[in-house]
Design a protein around this motif. Sequence first.
Motif, short mmCIF file in Angstrom:
data_model
loop_
_atom_site.label_atom_id
_atom_site.label_comp_id
_atom_site.label_asym_id
_atom_site.label_seq_id
_atom_site.Cartn_x
_atom_site.Cartn_y
_atom_site.Cartn_z
N ARG A 90 27.30 106.75 28.99
CA ARG A 90 26.70 105.66 29.76
C ARG A 90 25.23 105.51 29.39
O ARG A 90 24.56 106.47 29.03
N ARG A 91 24.74 104.28 29.50
CA ARG A 91 23.32 104.02 29.29
C ARG A 91 22.61 104.15 30.64
O ARG A 91 22.92 103.41 31.58
N ILE A 92 21.66 105.05 30.70
CA ILE A 92 21.00 105.39 31.97
C ILE A 92 19.53 104.96 31.92
O ILE A 92 18.82 105.26 30.96
N LEU A 93 19.10 104.28 32.97
CA LEU A 93 17.69 103.93 33.14
C LEU A 93 17.15 104.74 34.31
O LEU A 93 17.73 104.75 35.40
N ILE A 94 16.02 105.43 34.07
CA ILE A 94 15.35 106.17 35.14
C ILE A 94 14.00 105.53 35.39
O ILE A 94 13.18 105.38 34.47
N LEU A 95 13.76 105.15 36.64
CA LEU A 95 12.48 104.55 37.04
C LEU A 95 11.58 105.64 37.61
O LEU A 95 11.97 106.34 38.55
N GLY A 96 10.38 105.79 37.02
CA GLY A 96 9.47 106.83 37.46
C GLY A 96 9.31 107.89 36.39
O GLY A 96 10.17 108.05 35.52
N ALA A 97 8.20 108.64 36.47
CA ALA A 97 7.95 109.67 35.47
C ALA A 97 7.25 110.88 36.08
O ALA A 97 6.51 111.60 35.40
N GLY A 98 7.48 111.12 37.37
CA GLY A 98 6.85 112.25 38.06
C GLY A 98 7.72 113.50 38.02
O GLY A 98 8.68 113.61 37.26
N LEU A 146 11.86 95.56 30.47
CA LEU A 146 13.21 96.14 30.35
C LEU A 146 14.22 95.06 29.97
O LEU A 146 14.17 93.94 30.51
N PRO A 147 15.17 95.38 29.10
CA PRO A 147 16.16 94.38 28.71
C PRO A 147 17.15 94.08 29.84
O PRO A 147 17.47 94.95 30.65
N ALA A 148 17.64 92.86 29.89
CA ALA A 148 18.62 92.46 30.90
C ALA A 148 20.01 92.95 30.50
O ALA A 148 20.36 92.96 29.32
N GLY A 149 20.78 93.38 31.52
CA GLY A 149 22.19 93.68 31.31
C GLY A 149 22.48 94.75 30.28
O GLY A 149 23.45 94.67 29.53
N ARG A 150 21.66 95.80 30.25
CA ARG A 150 21.90 96.87 29.27
C ARG A 150 22.33 98.18 29.90
O ARG A 150 23.01 98.99 29.28
N PHE A 151 21.96 98.42 31.17
CA PHE A 151 22.09 99.76 31.75
C PHE A 151 23.29 99.86 32.70
O PHE A 151 23.47 99.04 33.59
N ASP A 152 24.07 100.94 32.51
CA ASP A 152 25.24 101.20 33.36
C ASP A 152 24.83 101.86 34.68
O ASP A 152 25.42 101.61 35.72
N ILE A 153 23.83 102.75 34.59
CA ILE A 153 23.39 103.51 35.76
C ILE A 153 21.87 103.42 35.84
O ILE A 153 21.18 103.66 34.84
N ILE A 154 21.34 103.05 37.01
CA ILE A 154 19.90 102.93 37.21
C ILE A 154 19.50 103.87 38.35
O ILE A 154 20.02 103.75 39.47
N ILE A 155 18.59 104.80 38.06
CA ILE A 155 18.17 105.81 39.03
C ILE A 155 16.70 105.59 39.37
O ILE A 155 15.84 105.57 38.48
N ASN A 156 16.41 105.42 40.65
CA ASN A 156 15.03 105.25 41.09
C ASN A 156 14.44 106.61 41.48
O ASN A 156 14.87 107.23 42.46
N GLY A 157 13.47 107.06 40.70
CA GLY A 157 12.79 108.32 41.00
C GLY A 157 11.30 108.12 41.20
O GLY A 157 10.53 109.06 41.06
#
Length: 272
Positions: free
Chosen positions: A125-133, A178-189
């Motif tokens: 899966r393509r995963i996007l993680i928001l945040g870098a802490g 960020l590209p549209a319609g690319r990520f299967d899972i998006i995690i907000n951190g």
Amino acid sequence: MAATLPRYAVFGNPIAHSKSPQIHRQFALQEKVRIEYERILAEPGAFAEAAERFFAEGGLGANVTVPFKTDAYDWVSEHSERAEAAGAVNTIIPLGGGRFRGDNTDGVGLVSDITEAQETALKNRRILILGAGGAVRGVVPVLLQQQPADITIANRTETKARELAERFGVRSAPLNGLPAGRFDIIINGTSGGLGGEIPAVAPEVFGICELAYDMVYGAAAQAFLDYARRSGAKKTADGLGMLVGQAAFSYRLWRGFSPDIKPVIRYMKEAV
């Protein structure tokens, strides 16, 4: 004289909101034992002093939350592979002789919740993680073990995202690019999640999102999850299952007992 109960704690600042005492009491009920588990407010720059005092007074294990996970990493005598990879510690195990082992159970808590409770595969899966802490740093190594197609880290401060991505050999991207319609899972951190802030991500980014997941839980996660749903995410979940999962792994490291996570998640949902 009454026997002293086995004593555990969670260190943080702020800490009054922590649900860890309720969770660990549920684990103790499963084990059919009594324990003491408390919240300890440590002042900035004073984590080491607070931890030393707790263990000198007989503490048998501790969890560590924001903002002390890197302080804990520096304080312990040795690290697990997970903690070493993350550069952060959320679980401290006394080894005797004034030595302590640091582990990081955040990633295993997150992965177990996504794959088991949310029934969402991470492999390929393509995963996007928001945040870098620190929260993100703790989960990336374990996510990588699941063999995703790729991981992208995006953050308001792009240099932080780039540094973290380089550390783990993954991608980085600016929040507003960020590209549209690319990520299967998006995690907000993102830390802003604690205040109900929504990361500045365009709705189109959620176009094919199978699961949008917030690492915080309860009311703090609601704004992001509502936004993700409106933007097209098929499923959403807050981080309560991750919280229970990481706590269960900590409990096992301290006591050698593996709690059943699912009834505790149900119990906590009712309590929250």
